[in-house]
Design an enzyme around this catalytic site. Structure first.
Site, PDB file in Angstrom:
ATOM      1  N   ASP A 129       0.832  -1.213   0.000  1.00  0.00           N
ATOM      2  CA  ASP A 129       0.000   0.000   0.000  1.00  0.00           C
ATOM      3  C   ASP A 129       0.867   1.264   0.000  1.00  0.00           C
ATOM      4  OD1 ASP A 129      -0.590  -1.165   3.261  1.00  0.00           O
ATOM      5  OD2 ASP A 129       0.798   0.468   2.770  1.00  0.00           O
ATOM      6  N   ASP A 142       6.180  -5.716   6.843  1.00  0.00           N
ATOM      7  CA  ASP A 142       4.808  -5.200   6.813  1.00  0.00           C
ATOM      8  C   ASP A 142       3.933  -6.190   6.057  1.00  0.00           C
ATOM      9  OD1 ASP A 142       3.271  -2.115   5.506  1.00  0.00           O
ATOM     10  OD2 ASP A 142       2.519  -3.742   6.787  1.00  0.00           O
TER      11      ASP A 142
HETATM   12  N1  SAM Z   1      -1.131  -3.543   7.675  1.00  0.00           N
HETATM   13  C1  SAM Z   1      -1.432  -4.800   7.153  1.00  0.00           C
HETATM   14  C2  SAM Z   1      -1.658  -5.779   8.261  1.00  0.00           C
HETATM   15  O1  SAM Z   1      -1.462  -5.375   9.427  1.00  0.00           O
HETATM   16  O2  SAM Z   1      -2.086  -6.888   8.014  1.00  0.00           O
HETATM   17  C3  SAM Z   1      -0.383  -5.219   6.153  1.00  0.00           C
HETATM   18  C4  SAM Z   1      -0.546  -4.419   4.967  1.00  0.00           C
HETATM   19  S1  SAM Z   1       0.413  -4.776   3.571  1.00  0.00           S
HETATM   20  C5  SAM Z   1      -0.742  -4.335   2.366  1.00  0.00           C
HETATM   21  C6  SAM Z   1       0.549  -6.518   3.428  1.00  0.00           C
HETATM   22  C7  SAM Z   1       1.275  -6.913   2.164  1.00  0.00           C
HETATM   23  O3  SAM Z   1       1.981  -8.144   2.346  1.00  0.00           O
HETATM   24  C8  SAM Z   1       0.357  -7.153   0.952  1.00  0.00           C
HETATM   25  O4  SAM Z   1       0.600  -6.144  -0.008  1.00  0.00           O
HETATM   26  C9  SAM Z   1       0.755  -8.544   0.429  1.00  0.00           C
HETATM   27  O5  SAM Z   1       0.764  -8.628  -0.970  1.00  0.00           O
HETATM   28  C10 SAM Z   1       2.151  -8.683   1.036  1.00  0.00           C
HETATM   29  N2  SAM Z   1       2.647 -10.050   1.127  1.00  0.00           N
HETATM   30  C11 SAM Z   1       1.984 -11.150   1.580  1.00  0.00           C
HETATM   31  N3  SAM Z   1       2.783 -12.237   1.488  1.00  0.00           N
HETATM   32  C12 SAM Z   1       3.980 -11.802   0.973  1.00  0.00           C
HETATM   33  C13 SAM Z   1       5.215 -12.444   0.668  1.00  0.00           C
HETATM   34  N4  SAM Z   1       5.386 -13.763   0.877  1.00  0.00           N
HETATM   35  N5  SAM Z   1       6.228 -11.690   0.180  1.00  0.00           N
HETATM   36  C14 SAM Z   1       6.074 -10.340  -0.008  1.00  0.00           C
HETATM   37  N6  SAM Z   1       4.911  -9.668   0.260  1.00  0.00           N
HETATM   38  C15 SAM Z   1       3.896 -10.405   0.752  1.00  0.00           C
END
Ligand code: SAM
Length: 284
Positions: free
Chosen positions: A86, A155
């Site tokens: 984000d 994150d």
């Molecule tokens: N604030 C949020 C929470 O507390 O749950 C997190 C927000 S952020 C948008 C989470 C991000 O982690 C997403 O964009 C998702 O695509 C990413 N994500 C999930 N698994 C991942 C991985 N294995 N490697 C990199 N990014 C990943």
């Protein structure tokens, strides 16, 4: 009839948000992504049924995630963000002068749709020449890279689906090898009152690797169940015990505008309540 977004993430407790306009709803190939308008939180993004971020309260989460490790460390040049598609954490990090950011998110759609429907959250961070954007699995990235960073911000989504690997011993071990001496890792570690096991697992796993492991906390109104815990891991034990005066000097020098973070909020956030300490110390 007003549609309701029901976030059935935790058993026995539920967050229900009224849904105004649905701006986007589809599978990204990796995650079920919805972006909708809510009368209290503004635009809300959820992934796989869990609220990720909202326009109105994201600043609390992203300010603490970025400024606590950066101002505690005191000499950060490079920051790695795993997840964070984000762009909110990147925006806060890029408020600091002379810091380069590498952002590694697995899902290009989250990045593109956040820029399109939630522009205030990244606020131009993705156009900043200091940001290096990588679309990849964070677990694979830290295993293969030979670069190092002073701060690593994990994150991530919760430990389900693609985010599950970002809570493993293997991933934390690979992150440690990407950290400069005395560097800091901070993690999104859930709401302890309803996600105690997640907190304990990260505490035990990071504890096998680092000299100083703990948590700092902040309440994010759209995360149900009480204050959220951010994981803290470093080999430099001094960083968590800095004086408020030192933090205040660094904050003043950084000259950054915030809506939640202050040096005394920083210090207070590491003071853990008994129910959290019990989760960390209870012999299982
Ligand atoms: N604030 C949020 C929470 O507390 O749950 C997190 C927000 S952020 C948008 C989470 C991000 O982690 C997403 O964009 C998702 O695509 C990413 N994500 C999930 N698994 C991942 C991985 N294995 N490697 C990199 N990014 C990943």
């Amino acid at each position: 009839m007003m549609e309701v977004f029901d976030e059935g993430l935790h058993s026995g407790v539920n967050l229900a948000l009224d849904v105004g306009t649905v701006l986007y709803r589809d599978q990204t190939g990796l995650q079920d992504l919805i972006i909708f308008e809510n009368s209290t939180f503004g635009r809300v993004m959820s992934l796989d049924g869990a609220v990720q971020t909202t326009e109105k309260d994201e600043f609390i989460y992203h300010e603490m995630f970025a400024h606590v490790p950066i101002l505690a460390h005191g000499n950060v040049k490079r920051v790695l963000i795993i997840g964070g598609g984000d762009g909110g954490a990147a925006r806060q990090v890029l408020k600091h002068r002379n810091i380069a950011v590498t952002l590694v998110d697995i899902d290009r759609s989250v990045i593109d749709l956040s820029i399109k429907y939630l522009p205030s959250i990244s606020n131009g961070a993705f156009d900043d020449p200091r940001l290096d954007l990588v679309v990849a699995d964070g677990c694979q990235f830290v295993k293969e890279t030979d670069q190092k960073w002073d701060v690593i911000i994990i994150d991530s989504t919760d430990p389900h689906g693609p985010g599950e690997v970002l809570y493993t011993q293997e991933f934390y071990t690979d992150c440690m090898s990407c950290l400069t001496a005395g560097g800091v890792i901070v993690t999104q570690n859930g709401v302890p009152f309803v996600q105690a096991e997640e907190l304990r697992n990260s505490y035990d796993r990071l504890g096998l690797l680092f000299q100083d492991v703990s948590f700092f906390m902040a309440t994010i109104p759209s995360y149900v169940g009480g204050p959220l815990a951010f994981g803290w891991a470093t080999d430099n034990k001094e960083l968590r015990n800095l004086s408020e005066a030192t933090l205040a000097d660094r904050f003043l020098d950084a000259d950054i505008e915030t809506g939640y973070y202050t040096p005394d909020v920083h210090k207070a956030s590491f003071v853990l309540p008994i129910y959290v300490k019990k989760i960390l110390t209870t012999i299982e």
